[in-house]
Design a protein around this motif. Structure first.
Motif, PDB file in Angstrom:
ATOM      1  N   UNK A   1       0.847  -1.208   0.000  1.00  0.00           N
ATOM      2  CA  UNK A   1       0.000   0.000   0.000  1.00  0.00           C
ATOM      3  C   UNK A   1       0.882   1.258   0.000  1.00  0.00           C
ATOM      4  N   UNK A   2       0.492   2.272  -0.774  1.00  0.00           N
ATOM      5  CA  UNK A   2       1.250   3.504  -0.860  1.00  0.00           C
ATOM      6  C   UNK A   2       1.180   4.257   0.465  1.00  0.00           C
ATOM      7  N   UNK A   3       2.291   4.860   0.852  1.00  0.00           N
ATOM      8  CA  UNK A   3       2.318   5.576   2.115  1.00  0.00           C
ATOM      9  C   UNK A   3       2.054   7.062   1.953  1.00  0.00           C
ATOM     10  N   UNK A   4       1.863   7.717   3.087  1.00  0.00           N
ATOM     11  CA  UNK A   4       1.698   9.168   3.099  1.00  0.00           C
ATOM     12  C   UNK A   4       3.036   9.824   2.773  1.00  0.00           C
ATOM     13  N   UNK A   5       2.959  11.046   2.252  1.00  0.00           N
ATOM     14  CA  UNK A   5       4.175  11.774   1.897  1.00  0.00           C
ATOM     15  C   UNK A   5       4.084  13.194   2.436  1.00  0.00           C
ATOM     16  N   UNK A   6       5.241  13.770   2.683  1.00  0.00           N
ATOM     17  CA  UNK A   6       5.287  15.174   3.093  1.00  0.00           C
ATOM     18  C   UNK A   6       5.021  16.046   1.876  1.00  0.00           C
ATOM     19  N   UNK A   7       4.233  17.096   2.067  1.00  0.00           N
ATOM     20  CA  UNK A   7       3.858  17.960   0.946  1.00  0.00           C
ATOM     21  C   UNK A   7       5.060  18.685   0.345  1.00  0.00           C
ATOM     22  N   UNK A   8       6.199  18.664   1.021  1.00  0.00           N
ATOM     23  CA  UNK A   8       7.401  19.293   0.472  1.00  0.00           C
ATOM     24  C   UNK A   8       7.814  18.656  -0.849  1.00  0.00           C
ATOM     25  N   UNK A   9       7.361  17.419  -1.105  1.00  0.00           N
ATOM     26  CA  UNK A   9       7.696  16.737  -2.349  1.00  0.00           C
ATOM     27  C   UNK A   9       7.161  17.497  -3.558  1.00  0.00           C
ATOM     28  N   UNK A  10       6.133  18.311  -3.363  1.00  0.00           N
ATOM     29  CA  UNK A  10       5.539  19.065  -4.464  1.00  0.00           C
ATOM     30  C   UNK A  10       6.518  20.078  -5.058  1.00  0.00           C
ATOM     31  N   UNK A  11       7.529  20.449  -4.276  1.00  0.00           N
ATOM     32  CA  UNK A  11       8.439  21.522  -4.694  1.00  0.00           C
ATOM     33  C   UNK A  11       9.795  21.017  -5.192  1.00  0.00           C
ATOM     34  N   UNK A  12       9.968  19.716  -5.339  1.00  0.00           N
ATOM     35  CA  UNK A  12      11.293  19.206  -5.691  1.00  0.00           C
ATOM     36  C   UNK A  12      11.534  19.152  -7.192  1.00  0.00           C
ATOM     37  N   UNK A  13      10.491  19.340  -7.992  1.00  0.00           N
ATOM     38  CA  UNK A  13      10.628  19.186  -9.436  1.00  0.00           C
ATOM     39  C   UNK A  13      11.124  20.483 -10.069  1.00  0.00           C
ATOM     40  N   UNK A  14      11.943  20.388 -11.123  1.00  0.00           N
ATOM     41  CA  UNK A  14      12.496  21.605 -11.751  1.00  0.00           C
ATOM     42  C   UNK A  14      11.393  22.493 -12.313  1.00  0.00           C
ATOM     43  N   UNK A  15      11.586  23.805 -12.264  1.00  0.00           N
ATOM     44  CA  UNK A  15      10.541  24.731 -12.727  1.00  0.00           C
ATOM     45  C   UNK A  15      10.445  24.779 -14.244  1.00  0.00           C
ATOM     46  N   UNK A  16       9.324  25.307 -14.714  1.00  0.00           N
ATOM     47  CA  UNK A  16       9.092  25.498 -16.142  1.00  0.00           C
ATOM     48  C   UNK A  16       9.431  26.926 -16.544  1.00  0.00           C
ATOM     49  N   UNK A  17       9.635  27.112 -17.842  1.00  0.00           N
ATOM     50  CA  UNK A  17       9.586  28.439 -18.448  1.00  0.00           C
ATOM     51  C   UNK A  17       8.112  28.661 -18.791  1.00  0.00           C
ATOM     52  N   UNK A  18       7.397  29.265 -17.880  1.00  0.00           N
ATOM     53  CA  UNK A  18       5.938  29.342 -18.011  1.00  0.00           C
ATOM     54  C   UNK A  18       5.505  30.149 -19.226  1.00  0.00           C
ATOM     55  N   UNK A  19       6.219  31.204 -19.513  1.00  0.00           N
ATOM     56  CA  UNK A  19       5.851  32.025 -20.670  1.00  0.00           C
ATOM     57  C   UNK A  19       5.961  31.219 -21.963  1.00  0.00           C
ATOM     58  N   UNK A  20       7.014  30.410 -22.075  1.00  0.00           N
ATOM     59  CA  UNK A  20       7.191  29.599 -23.281  1.00  0.00           C
ATOM     60  C   UNK A  20       6.063  28.575 -23.419  1.00  0.00           C
ATOM     61  N   UNK A  21       5.691  27.935 -22.308  1.00  0.00           N
ATOM     62  CA  UNK A  21       4.611  26.941 -22.359  1.00  0.00           C
ATOM     63  C   UNK A  21       3.294  27.601 -22.736  1.00  0.00           C
ATOM     64  N   UNK A  22       3.019  28.774 -22.176  1.00  0.00           N
ATOM     65  CA  UNK A  22       1.776  29.483 -22.518  1.00  0.00           C
ATOM     66  C   UNK A  22       1.728  29.786 -24.016  1.00  0.00           C
TER      67      UNK A  22
END
Length: 478
Positions: A1-22
């Motif tokens: 069964x999958x375990x609980x995770x700390x919400x800090x995991x949401x911030x570990x991924x590299x950021x996007x160039x948001x303007x380019x994606x838009x």
């Protein structure tokens, strides 16, 4: 069964160039001339969009009006989460056939999105299968695949490593371990979406056959690889999208549009964030009181609370901190007695009508302890909940005074208030009063034209959010 995770995991991924994606998404969306029809299984699916239409029936007239709009996208409110299997089967067969008919009349291509619950409840996989069959019946092509994307940041729903999570404070809890998974009608066990698909399709689609769009590939900008994954799908294969940010979904939609242009066909079972990205709908600031409350009236507002989630009950207790609100409990257990709810409605109407007329806001709530019945069945529980919701909506529909505003808490409750009590045929989504909490502007045909109608999902917001929304509408602070 999958375990609980700390919400800090949401911030570990590299950021996007948001303007380019838009820019990339805008180019792909504009290149596609497809009309997007979003079937909403309760009214909360508009919780990420603004300035779009919601039709509360699926008559040919309404569908034609939706296709004729300049907007790329329109909603049809089915409220099918409150339907039996037979009812939703009939509705989706009708909608699928009528959409295809109108599209052919107008010479337009289209996509149908089944907007479902971000905590995985509802008639899945039935509804998307019915839409697949309806589209294939009228066309020479087949639906290649089905895309699942339940991510919805405003409600704290995130998919990481194929596991769907619900956020509670600083903790991410696997969806299968939450109260939503114990839903009497739509319960499930699996938090891993691959396993969820196998569970819900009763083994027809195996977990190891599901194509998974990873966060790592999305963040690395591997558009050609993701497009290739979509191009490889056939025979109504399943695709799941991992996402922790709206730009994950935007990146996926760029690849999706490219696969569509190359001739692929899909159905969609998603939460509200996907709809916003697919429709390339811009952000809009949260609504102010002046933008919502345009009618000058001395009357108070009305808040009806039907949802039984723990979060709703906590939000209601917080609401009690506001001054000048009359709280009235509806004894919803009277649903077990012949005529019991009717008498309860009469009692509450008398109290609430006088208070609203005198400028006081009223909050009416069903009993907080969920009714349990020996030897209960899923269908019986659903029928009871619909009866209770019908009683709750009548408290708005039978008011003899026009309220200053209407707030409905809970999915079935908010649908019934909008369609039955307020008698809305077509509404415009103004935007959101708080993240994930949409506001309708009721049409001239409605019971109370121009009255702001706030659709507050049962499972969205923090403890303070309901109180914050109502105090904005009342023009006061605690």
């Amino acid at each position: 069964m999958e375990g609980k995770r700390n919400a800090a995991v949401l911030d570990i991924y590299p950021p996007y160039d948001r303007q380019e994606i838009d820019l990339l998404l805008t180019a792909e969306a504009e290149l596609s001339g497809r009309k997007i029809i979003v079937l909403d299984d309760d009214p909360t699916g508009v919780q990420t969009v603004h300035d779009v239409s919601v039709y509360t029936d699926w008559s040919l007239e309404s569908i034609r009006d939706g296709f004729a709009e300049k907007n790329k996208l329109f909603f049809i409110l089915t409220n099918s989460r409150g339907f039996t299997v037979e009812q939703t089967t009939k509705a989706h067969q009708e909608i699928g056939a009528r959409v295809d008919q109108v599209a052919k009349e107008m010479g337009m291509e289209y996509l149908i999105v089944s907007r479902g619950d971000s905590t995985l409840r509802g008639h899945y996989p039935l509804e998307t299968r019915l839409l697949k069959e309806a589209q294939e019946a009228g066309n020479p092509w087949k639906i290649d695949g089905e895309i699942l994307c339940p991510f919805f940041a405003e409600g704290g729903r995130f998919t990481i490593d194929n596991v769907h999570y619900v956020r509670y404070g600083e903790e991410l809890v696997p969806a299968g371990e939450t109260e939503f998974a114990r839903d009497k009608t739509f319960g499930y066990q699996s938090s891993n979406l691959c396993d969820y698909i196998e569970e819900k399709t009763e083994g027809a689609y195996k977990a190891d056959s599901v194509i998974c769009i990873s966060l790592e590939d999305l963040r690395a900008g591997k558009l050609e690889q993701i497009t290739g994954q979509l191009m490889s799908v056939s025979d109504f294969g399943k695709i799941i999208v991992n996402a922790v940010d709206e730009y994950d979904v935007k990146m996926f939609c760029i690849a999706l549009y490219r696969a569509l242009e190359r001739g692929k066909h899909f159905t969609f079972r998603t939460a509200a964030a996907f709809v916003k990205a697919l429709g390339n709908i811009s952000d809009k600031p949260l609504l102010t009181r002046e933008e919502m409350v345009t009618l000058k009236t001395p009357a108070g507002g009305i808040v009806v609370i039907g949802s039984h989630t723990k979060k709703t009950t906590m939000q209601m207790e917080e609401l009690k901190k506001l001054k000048d609100i009359l709280f009235i409990e509806m004894n919803s257990d009277l649903v077990l007695q012949e005529g019991g709810l009717e008498g309860e409605v009469e009692r509450i109407l008398s109290l609430s009508g006088n208070a609203i007329r005198n400028g006081q806001t009223v909050a009416i709530y069903t009993r907080r302890q969920l009714l349990t019945v020996e030897n209960d069945t899923k269908d019986a529980a659903l029928v009871r909940s619909v009866k209770i919701s019908d009683a709750v909506q009548s408290l708005v529909g039978r008011l003899e005074v026009t309220p200053g505003f209407v707030v409905a808490k809970g999915g079935i409750t908010s649908s019934d208030v909008g369609t039955k009590a307020l008698q809305v045929k077509r509404a415009t989504v103004l935007g959101q009063i708080r993240p994930g909490i949409p506001v309708w502007q009721t049409g001239e045909e409605s019971r109370f034209p121009g009255t702001p109608y706030i659709i507050f999902p049962g499972n969205v917001g923090e403890v303070e959010t309901l109180r914050e929304a109502v105090e904005i509408l009342m023009g006061q602070t605690i």
